[in-house]
Design a protein around this motif. Sequence first.
Motif, PDB file in Angstrom:
ATOM      1  N   GLY A  10      62.819  30.117   3.837  1.00  0.00           N
ATOM      2  CA  GLY A  10      64.230  31.145   3.010  1.00  0.00           C
ATOM      3  C   GLY A  10      64.504  29.876   3.613  1.00  0.00           C
ATOM      4  N   LEU A  11      66.493  30.494   4.410  1.00  0.00           N
ATOM      5  CA  LEU A  11      67.580  29.668   4.421  1.00  0.00           C
ATOM      6  C   LEU A  11      67.790  29.992   5.927  1.00  0.00           C
ATOM      7  CD1 LEU A  11      70.023  27.419   4.611  1.00  0.00           C
ATOM      8  CD2 LEU A  11      71.320  29.166   2.837  1.00  0.00           C
ATOM      9  N   VAL A  12      67.931  29.224   6.752  1.00  0.00           N
ATOM     10  CA  VAL A  12      67.816  29.268   8.130  1.00  0.00           C
ATOM     11  C   VAL A  12      69.661  28.020   8.363  1.00  0.00           C
ATOM     12  CG1 VAL A  12      66.270  28.392   9.052  1.00  0.00           C
ATOM     13  CG2 VAL A  12      67.516  30.200  10.373  1.00  0.00           C
ATOM     14  N   GLN A  13      70.208  28.620   9.342  1.00  0.00           N
ATOM     15  CA  GLN A  13      71.042  28.008  10.271  1.00  0.00           C
ATOM     16  C   GLN A  13      70.122  27.082  11.361  1.00  0.00           C
ATOM     17  OE1 GLN A  13      74.295  29.828  11.672  1.00  0.00           O
ATOM     18  NE2 GLN A  13      75.752  28.932   9.828  1.00  0.00           N
ATOM     19  N   ALA A  14      70.903  25.850  11.456  1.00  0.00           N
ATOM     20  CA  ALA A  14      70.024  25.139  12.847  1.00  0.00           C
ATOM     21  C   ALA A  14      70.220  25.815  14.050  1.00  0.00           C
ATOM     22  CB  ALA A  14      70.923  24.393  12.794  1.00  0.00           C
ATOM     23  N   GLY A  15      68.941  25.946  15.013  1.00  0.00           N
ATOM     24  CA  GLY A  15      68.472  26.427  15.897  1.00  0.00           C
ATOM     25  C   GLY A  15      67.909  27.822  15.879  1.00  0.00           C
ATOM     26  N   GLY A  16      68.125  28.607  14.540  1.00  0.00           N
ATOM     27  CA  GLY A  16      66.993  29.772  14.148  1.00  0.00           C
ATOM     28  C   GLY A  16      65.835  29.339  14.292  1.00  0.00           C
ATOM     29  N   SER A  17      64.871  31.083  13.589  1.00  0.00           N
ATOM     30  CA  SER A  17      63.582  30.764  13.694  1.00  0.00           C
ATOM     31  C   SER A  17      63.687  31.672  11.918  1.00  0.00           C
ATOM     32  CB  SER A  17      63.343  31.769  14.953  1.00  0.00           C
ATOM     33  OG  SER A  17      63.505  31.491  16.093  1.00  0.00           O
ATOM     34  N   LEU A  18      62.353  30.848  11.919  1.00  0.00           N
ATOM     35  CA  LEU A  18      62.034  31.531  11.083  1.00  0.00           C
ATOM     36  C   LEU A  18      59.937  31.460  11.101  1.00  0.00           C
ATOM     37  CD1 LEU A  18      63.172  29.998   7.480  1.00  0.00           C
ATOM     38  CD2 LEU A  18      63.022  32.329   8.148  1.00  0.00           C
ATOM     39  N   ARG A  19      59.152  32.822  10.999  1.00  0.00           N
ATOM     40  CA  ARG A  19      58.005  32.897  10.363  1.00  0.00           C
ATOM     41  C   ARG A  19      57.708  32.817   9.351  1.00  0.00           C
ATOM     42  NH1 ARG A  19      54.240  38.212  12.677  1.00  0.00           N
ATOM     43  NH2 ARG A  19      54.601  38.771  10.969  1.00  0.00           N
ATOM     44  N   LEU A  20      57.008  32.056   9.198  1.00  0.00           N
ATOM     45  CA  LEU A  20      56.292  31.764   7.989  1.00  0.00           C
ATOM     46  C   LEU A  20      54.663  32.174   7.523  1.00  0.00           C
ATOM     47  CD1 LEU A  20      56.524  27.791   6.347  1.00  0.00           C
ATOM     48  CD2 LEU A  20      58.301  29.654   6.355  1.00  0.00           C
ATOM     49  N   SER A  21      54.357  32.885   6.709  1.00  0.00           N
ATOM     50  CA  SER A  21      52.856  33.718   6.843  1.00  0.00           C
ATOM     51  C   SER A  21      52.159  33.234   5.575  1.00  0.00           C
ATOM     52  CB  SER A  21      52.857  35.375   6.553  1.00  0.00           C
ATOM     53  OG  SER A  21      53.633  35.939   7.253  1.00  0.00           O
ATOM     54  N   CYS A  22      50.898  33.211   5.543  1.00  0.00           N
ATOM     55  CA  CYS A  22      49.799  32.681   4.440  1.00  0.00           C
ATOM     56  C   CYS A  22      48.910  33.980   4.603  1.00  0.00           C
ATOM     57  CB  CYS A  22      49.351  31.020   4.428  1.00  0.00           C
ATOM     58  SG  CYS A  22      47.809  31.641   3.427  1.00  0.00           S
ATOM     59  N   ALA A  23      48.451  34.592   3.106  1.00  0.00           N
ATOM     60  CA  ALA A  23      47.532  35.636   3.532  1.00  0.00           C
ATOM     61  C   ALA A  23      45.985  34.457   2.032  1.00  0.00           C
ATOM     62  CB  ALA A  23      48.070  36.533   2.221  1.00  0.00           C
ATOM     63  N   VAL A  24      45.221  35.480   2.964  1.00  0.00           N
ATOM     64  CA  VAL A  24      44.079  34.330   2.143  1.00  0.00           C
ATOM     65  C   VAL A  24      43.279  35.222   1.702  1.00  0.00           C
ATOM     66  CG1 VAL A  24      42.066  32.350   2.192  1.00  0.00           C
ATOM     67  CG2 VAL A  24      44.348  32.042   3.700  1.00  0.00           C
ATOM     68  N   SER A  25      42.888  34.885   0.338  1.00  0.00           N
ATOM     69  CA  SER A  25      41.984  35.590  -0.054  1.00  0.00           C
ATOM     70  C   SER A  25      40.652  35.393  -0.950  1.00  0.00           C
ATOM     71  CB  SER A  25      42.428  36.160  -1.322  1.00  0.00           C
ATOM     72  OG  SER A  25      42.536  35.861  -2.591  1.00  0.00           O
ATOM     73  N   GLY A  26      39.603  35.722  -0.913  1.00  0.00           N
ATOM     74  CA  GLY A  26      37.943  34.721  -1.342  1.00  0.00           C
ATOM     75  C   GLY A  26      37.288  34.439  -0.652  1.00  0.00           C
ATOM     76  N   ARG A  27      36.971  33.464  -0.420  1.00  0.00           N
ATOM     77  CA  ARG A  27      35.768  33.408   0.698  1.00  0.00           C
ATOM     78  C   ARG A  27      36.016  33.621   2.117  1.00  0.00           C
ATOM     79  NH1 ARG A  27      32.362  27.740  -1.313  1.00  0.00           N
ATOM     80  NH2 ARG A  27      31.547  29.015  -3.424  1.00  0.00           N
ATOM     81  N   THR A  28      34.882  34.091   3.249  1.00  0.00           N
ATOM     82  CA  THR A  28      35.128  34.027   4.038  1.00  0.00           C
ATOM     83  C   THR A  28      36.989  33.136   5.313  1.00  0.00           C
ATOM     84  OG1 THR A  28      33.044  34.984   4.564  1.00  0.00           O
ATOM     85  CG2 THR A  28      34.084  34.674   6.654  1.00  0.00           C
ATOM     86  N   PHE A  29      37.751  34.598   5.007  1.00  0.00           N
ATOM     87  CA  PHE A  29      38.824  34.057   5.646  1.00  0.00           C
ATOM     88  C   PHE A  29      38.454  32.663   7.359  1.00  0.00           C
ATOM     89  CE2 PHE A  29      43.000  32.573   7.286  1.00  0.00           C
ATOM     90  CZ  PHE A  29      42.913  33.781   8.492  1.00  0.00           C
ATOM     91  N   SER A  30      37.299  33.456   8.103  1.00  0.00           N
ATOM     92  CA  SER A  30      37.396  33.127   9.351  1.00  0.00           C
ATOM     93  C   SER A  30      36.137  32.395  10.125  1.00  0.00           C
ATOM     94  CB  SER A  30      36.748  35.121  10.125  1.00  0.00           C
ATOM     95  OG  SER A  30      34.975  34.849  10.325  1.00  0.00           O
ATOM     96  N   THR A  31      36.127  31.857   8.746  1.00  0.00           N
ATOM     97  CA  THR A  31      34.736  30.073   8.460  1.00  0.00           C
ATOM     98  C   THR A  31      35.733  28.616   8.607  1.00  0.00           C
ATOM     99  OG1 THR A  31      34.219  29.921   6.819  1.00  0.00           O
ATOM    100  CG2 THR A  31      33.172  31.773   7.598  1.00  0.00           C
ATOM    101  N   TYR A  32      36.877  29.017   8.313  1.00  0.00           N
ATOM    102  CA  TYR A  32      37.644  28.089   7.884  1.00  0.00           C
ATOM    103  C   TYR A  32      38.779  27.893   9.142  1.00  0.00           C
ATOM    104  CZ  TYR A  32      36.638  28.262   3.107  1.00  0.00           C
ATOM    105  OH  TYR A  32      35.755  28.122   1.143  1.00  0.00           O
ATOM    106  N   ALA A  33      39.620  26.250   9.681  1.00  0.00           N
ATOM    107  CA  ALA A  33      40.275  25.908  10.112  1.00  0.00           C
ATOM    108  C   ALA A  33      41.078  25.824   8.520  1.00  0.00           C
ATOM    109  CB  ALA A  33      40.044  24.167   9.968  1.00  0.00           C
ATOM    110  N   MET A  34      42.983  26.708   9.363  1.00  0.00           N
ATOM    111  CA  MET A  34      44.015  26.307   8.886  1.00  0.00           C
ATOM    112  C   MET A  34      44.707  25.973   9.149  1.00  0.00           C
ATOM    113  SD  MET A  34      43.069  28.861   6.643  1.00  0.00           S
ATOM    114  CE  MET A  34      44.623  29.464   6.169  1.00  0.00           C
TER     115      MET A  34
END
Length: 121
Positions: A10-34
């Motif tokens: 999204g849009l944020v002012q300098a000095g602000g914060s954001l948290r990106l998320s990434c939802a993973v489906s398919g093969r076993t997520f826990s075996t991958y480096a991300m």
Amino acid sequence: QVQLVESGGGLVQAGGSLRLSCAVSGRTFSTYAMGWFRQAPGKEREFVARIRWSGGSAYYRDSVKGRFTISRDNAKNTVYLQMNNLKLEDTAVYYCTAGSVSGSYYYTAYWGQGTQVTVSS
């Protein structure tokens, strides 16, 4: 096959914060480096951060160290990128990736579609 879907940009002012998320489906997520990459307008895509499947050994590009934190929740098949003290130069499309780590190299196998982060003054 692995599918990755980013959210949280999204849009944020300098000095602000954001948290990106990434939802993973398919093969076993826990075996991958991300990891996360980004691409600013007119620039090449660049590495931002990555984390091993165990949640340890996070690694960052120098320009985001101390400001960004990558983490993962294997129970939720989700990886996060917490971005604090955002700067104008952090403006980019951010891509979630899944892959593997060997030594100091992170090999990407799958990519998400990207999410836009825009930092304004």
